[in-house]
Design a protein around this motif. Structure first.
Motif, PDB file in Angstrom:
ATOM      1  N   THR A 280     -90.665  47.787 -75.550  1.00  0.00           N
ATOM      2  CA  THR A 280     -90.222  46.807 -74.564  1.00  0.00           C
ATOM      3  C   THR A 280     -88.704  46.876 -74.436  1.00  0.00           C
ATOM      4  OG1 THR A 280     -89.957  45.034 -76.190  1.00  0.00           O
ATOM      5  CG2 THR A 280     -92.118  45.234 -75.128  1.00  0.00           C
ATOM      6  N   GLU A 281     -88.205  46.466 -73.270  1.00  0.00           N
ATOM      7  CA  GLU A 281     -86.760  46.361 -73.076  1.00  0.00           C
ATOM      8  C   GLU A 281     -86.480  45.186 -72.153  1.00  0.00           C
ATOM      9  OE1 GLU A 281     -84.373  49.975 -72.276  1.00  0.00           O
ATOM     10  OE2 GLU A 281     -83.487  48.828 -70.622  1.00  0.00           O
ATOM     11  N   GLU A 282     -85.556  44.347 -72.534  1.00  0.00           N
ATOM     12  CA  GLU A 282     -85.167  43.237 -71.686  1.00  0.00           C
ATOM     13  C   GLU A 282     -84.602  43.749 -70.363  1.00  0.00           C
ATOM     14  OE1 GLU A 282     -83.849  39.811 -74.876  1.00  0.00           O
ATOM     15  OE2 GLU A 282     -82.353  41.284 -74.244  1.00  0.00           O
ATOM     16  N   ARG A 283     -84.781  42.956 -69.314  1.00  0.00           N
ATOM     17  CA  ARG A 283     -84.265  43.304 -67.994  1.00  0.00           C
ATOM     18  C   ARG A 283     -82.906  42.647 -67.773  1.00  0.00           C
ATOM     19  NH1 ARG A 283     -85.949  47.633 -66.660  1.00  0.00           N
ATOM     20  NH2 ARG A 283     -86.128  47.696 -68.918  1.00  0.00           N
ATOM     21  N   PRO A 284     -81.996  43.295 -67.057  1.00  0.00           N
ATOM     22  CA  PRO A 284     -80.704  42.666 -66.765  1.00  0.00           C
ATOM     23  C   PRO A 284     -80.897  41.376 -65.962  1.00  0.00           C
ATOM     24  CG  PRO A 284     -80.625  45.024 -66.312  1.00  0.00           C
ATOM     25  CD  PRO A 284     -82.064  44.681 -66.564  1.00  0.00           C
ATOM     26  N   PRO A 285     -80.028  40.397 -66.149  1.00  0.00           N
ATOM     27  CA  PRO A 285     -80.232  39.097 -65.509  1.00  0.00           C
ATOM     28  C   PRO A 285     -79.997  39.090 -64.001  1.00  0.00           C
ATOM     29  CG  PRO A 285     -78.143  39.143 -66.699  1.00  0.00           C
ATOM     30  CD  PRO A 285     -78.864  40.401 -67.063  1.00  0.00           C
ATOM     31  N   TRP A 286     -79.347  40.123 -63.474  1.00  0.00           N
ATOM     32  CA  TRP A 286     -78.987  40.070 -62.051  1.00  0.00           C
ATOM     33  C   TRP A 286     -80.101  40.521 -61.112  1.00  0.00           C
ATOM     34  CZ3 TRP A 286     -75.643  42.736 -65.512  1.00  0.00           C
ATOM     35  CH2 TRP A 286     -75.979  44.066 -65.735  1.00  0.00           C
ATOM     36  N   GLY A 287     -81.155  41.158 -61.615  1.00  0.00           N
ATOM     37  CA  GLY A 287     -82.272  41.551 -60.757  1.00  0.00           C
ATOM     38  C   GLY A 287     -81.895  42.615 -59.744  1.00  0.00           C
ATOM     39  N   TYR A 288     -81.679  43.828 -60.231  1.00  0.00           N
ATOM     40  CA  TYR A 288     -81.191  44.914 -59.365  1.00  0.00           C
ATOM     41  C   TYR A 288     -82.108  45.170 -58.179  1.00  0.00           C
ATOM     42  CZ  TYR A 288     -79.837  49.605 -57.863  1.00  0.00           C
ATOM     43  OH  TYR A 288     -79.465  50.694 -57.108  1.00  0.00           O
ATOM     44  N   ALA A 289     -83.409  45.262 -58.402  1.00  0.00           N
ATOM     45  CA  ALA A 289     -84.340  45.559 -57.302  1.00  0.00           C
ATOM     46  C   ALA A 289     -84.258  44.488 -56.213  1.00  0.00           C
ATOM     47  CB  ALA A 289     -85.764  45.681 -57.833  1.00  0.00           C
ATOM     48  N   ARG A 290     -84.130  43.235 -56.628  1.00  0.00           N
ATOM     49  CA  ARG A 290     -84.002  42.155 -55.642  1.00  0.00           C
ATOM     50  C   ARG A 290     -82.703  42.275 -54.850  1.00  0.00           C
ATOM     51  NH1 ARG A 290     -81.112  37.900 -56.105  1.00  0.00           N
ATOM     52  NH2 ARG A 290     -80.914  38.116 -58.380  1.00  0.00           N
ATOM     53  N   LEU A 291     -81.607  42.613 -55.528  1.00  0.00           N
ATOM     54  CA  LEU A 291     -80.330  42.785 -54.843  1.00  0.00           C
ATOM     55  C   LEU A 291     -80.393  43.935 -53.836  1.00  0.00           C
ATOM     56  CD1 LEU A 291     -77.834  42.357 -57.825  1.00  0.00           C
ATOM     57  CD2 LEU A 291     -78.345  40.703 -56.025  1.00  0.00           C
ATOM     58  N   VAL A 292     -81.034  45.030 -54.239  1.00  0.00           N
ATOM     59  CA  VAL A 292     -81.180  46.173 -53.319  1.00  0.00           C
ATOM     60  C   VAL A 292     -81.997  45.781 -52.099  1.00  0.00           C
ATOM     61  CG1 VAL A 292     -82.242  48.456 -53.054  1.00  0.00           C
ATOM     62  CG2 VAL A 292     -80.836  47.953 -55.067  1.00  0.00           C
ATOM     63  N   ALA A 293     -83.111  45.105 -52.309  1.00  0.00           N
ATOM     64  CA  ALA A 293     -83.956  44.697 -51.189  1.00  0.00           C
ATOM     65  C   ALA A 293     -83.190  43.802 -50.221  1.00  0.00           C
ATOM     66  CB  ALA A 293     -85.197  43.976 -51.701  1.00  0.00           C
ATOM     67  N   ASP A 294     -82.387  42.899 -50.769  1.00  0.00           N
ATOM     68  CA  ASP A 294     -81.596  42.004 -49.918  1.00  0.00           C
ATOM     69  C   ASP A 294     -80.588  42.788 -49.088  1.00  0.00           C
ATOM     70  OD1 ASP A 294     -80.481  39.273 -49.189  1.00  0.00           O
ATOM     71  OD2 ASP A 294     -78.734  40.195 -50.139  1.00  0.00           O
ATOM     72  N   ARG A 295     -79.887  43.717 -49.715  1.00  0.00           N
ATOM     73  CA  ARG A 295     -78.891  44.509 -48.983  1.00  0.00           C
ATOM     74  C   ARG A 295     -79.559  45.412 -47.947  1.00  0.00           C
ATOM     75  NH1 ARG A 295     -76.893  41.734 -52.561  1.00  0.00           N
ATOM     76  NH2 ARG A 295     -74.805  41.978 -53.479  1.00  0.00           N
ATOM     77  N   MET A 296     -80.681  46.005 -48.295  1.00  0.00           N
ATOM     78  CA  MET A 296     -81.367  46.925 -47.383  1.00  0.00           C
ATOM     79  C   MET A 296     -81.812  46.214 -46.104  1.00  0.00           C
ATOM     80  SD  MET A 296     -81.944  50.160 -48.533  1.00  0.00           S
ATOM     81  CE  MET A 296     -81.542  51.046 -50.054  1.00  0.00           C
ATOM     82  N   ALA A 297     -82.197  44.962 -46.216  1.00  0.00           N
ATOM     83  CA  ALA A 297     -82.694  44.218 -45.053  1.00  0.00           C
ATOM     84  C   ALA A 297     -81.602  43.935 -44.035  1.00  0.00           C
ATOM     85  CB  ALA A 297     -83.326  42.908 -45.515  1.00  0.00           C
ATOM     86  N   ARG A 298     -80.327  44.163 -44.432  1.00  0.00           N
ATOM     87  CA  ARG A 298     -79.223  43.770 -43.558  1.00  0.00           C
ATOM     88  C   ARG A 298     -78.409  44.952 -43.039  1.00  0.00           C
ATOM     89  NH1 ARG A 298     -75.655  40.571 -46.671  1.00  0.00           N
ATOM     90  NH2 ARG A 298     -76.768  40.589 -48.631  1.00  0.00           N
ATOM     91  N   VAL A 299     -78.911  46.186 -43.236  1.00  0.00           N
ATOM     92  CA  VAL A 299     -78.139  47.350 -42.790  1.00  0.00           C
ATOM     93  C   VAL A 299     -78.989  48.255 -41.905  1.00  0.00           C
ATOM     94  CG1 VAL A 299     -76.686  47.296 -44.847  1.00  0.00           C
ATOM     95  CG2 VAL A 299     -78.741  48.731 -44.836  1.00  0.00           C
ATOM     96  N   ASP A 300     -78.318  49.191 -41.246  1.00  0.00           N
ATOM     97  CA  ASP A 300     -78.993  50.136 -40.358  1.00  0.00           C
ATOM     98  C   ASP A 300     -79.280  51.472 -41.030  1.00  0.00           C
ATOM     99  OD1 ASP A 300     -79.815  50.970 -37.558  1.00  0.00           O
ATOM    100  OD2 ASP A 300     -78.221  52.450 -37.951  1.00  0.00           O
ATOM    101  N   ALA A 301     -78.399  51.882 -41.968  1.00  0.00           N
ATOM    102  CA  ALA A 301     -78.540  53.185 -42.615  1.00  0.00           C
ATOM    103  C   ALA A 301     -78.169  53.068 -44.082  1.00  0.00           C
ATOM    104  CB  ALA A 301     -77.657  54.225 -41.926  1.00  0.00           C
ATOM    105  N   ALA A 302     -79.040  53.569 -44.958  1.00  0.00           N
ATOM    106  CA  ALA A 302     -78.811  53.425 -46.399  1.00  0.00           C
ATOM    107  C   ALA A 302     -79.166  54.702 -47.139  1.00  0.00           C
ATOM    108  CB  ALA A 302     -79.611  52.249 -46.955  1.00  0.00           C
TER     109      ALA A 302
END
Length: 252
Positions: free
Chosen positions: A32-54
């Protein structure tokens, strides 16, 4: 079964299991490994929803990118390890991403100012100059990176005492980003507990996360693996700590 035979059976399991892609499902029930508190996948999904090219650099098997619920119109991923390229292409079909095979130390094969967003999870090496070049003005680079001394306890269990780490310090990343003309707007650090229940899990992890013990092979480190098995049998699961940092930078 004696302790030596048990160790060999577990080692063989970890040596035989596939390590393609960047998923860690094989370790379920074994590590097992603890996950970072910032939630990288969630941050990526949020940024992706607001751009045209990634662009996703060092996508691995595309595991994180495949979970983006609202991908941008243009979505591209790069991968430098040949076995992962086809895995990523299969994984990323459902989000319409194009996967480009690249040389590990080569330039990004894209025109200047091609992307609003560049992301990268656990890159082997961040080329800050190339990242700045392919970002559009006002664009963002978001990356979760391996920190200095990550999994040091595991490295030293195999290699013996090591000198203080000189690479992967967050401060070095900030300096390199700024030298490339980017402006760092967020920097976060985390130390995460990791546990290994058996030596087979250790073998599989070392085969996959190759920088933990560079040049690792079972034959080369069999004695150390047996010693670690005996230690775990008497003391319980082996505990190490992963170091992670999140860096976000923008191109003015």
């Amino acid at each position: 079964m004696n302790a030596g035979d048990e160790a060999e059976e577990l080692i063989a399991q970890g040596a035989a299991a596939p390590v393609d892609g960047w998923g860690f499902g094989w370790l379920a029930g074994r590590a097992t490994e603890e996950r970072p508190p910032w939630g990288y996948a969630r941050l990526v999904a949020d940024r992706m929803a607001r751009v045209d090219a990634a662009l996703d650099v060092d996508t691995g098997g595309g595991e994180v990118l495949a979970e983006v619920p609202r991908p941008p119109r243009l979505l591209v991923a790069t991968e430098g390890w040949p076995p992962n390229v086809e895995v990523a292409r299969r994984t990323l079909r459902r989000v319409g991403a194009t996967v480009v095979a690249v040389a590990p130390d080569g330039p990004l094969p894209f025109r200047d100012a091609s992307f609003d967003l560049v992301v990268s999870r656990h890159p082997v090496r961040t080329d800050w100059v190339q990242t700045a070049r392919v970002l559009r003005p006002g664009g963002t680079f978001l990356s979760q990176q391996i920190g200095a001394g990550t999994m040091r306890e595991l490295s030293e269990a195999i290699l013996g005492p090591l000198p203080p780490p000189t690479q992967r310090h967050p401060e070095h990343a900030v300096a390199a980003a700024e030298a490339a003309g980017l402006r760092v707007v967020d920097l976060r650090r985390a130390t995460l507990r990791a546990t290994f229940a058996d030596v087979g899990a250790v073998v599989w992890f070392l085969r996959k996360v190759i920088w933990t013990v560079p040049g690792f092979t079972v034959d080369r480190y069999r004695a150390q693996l047996h010693a670690l098995h005996h230690r775990m049998a008497s003391e319980g699961p082996f505990v190490a700590h992963a170091q992670r940092f999140l860096v976000e930078a923008t191109r003015p």
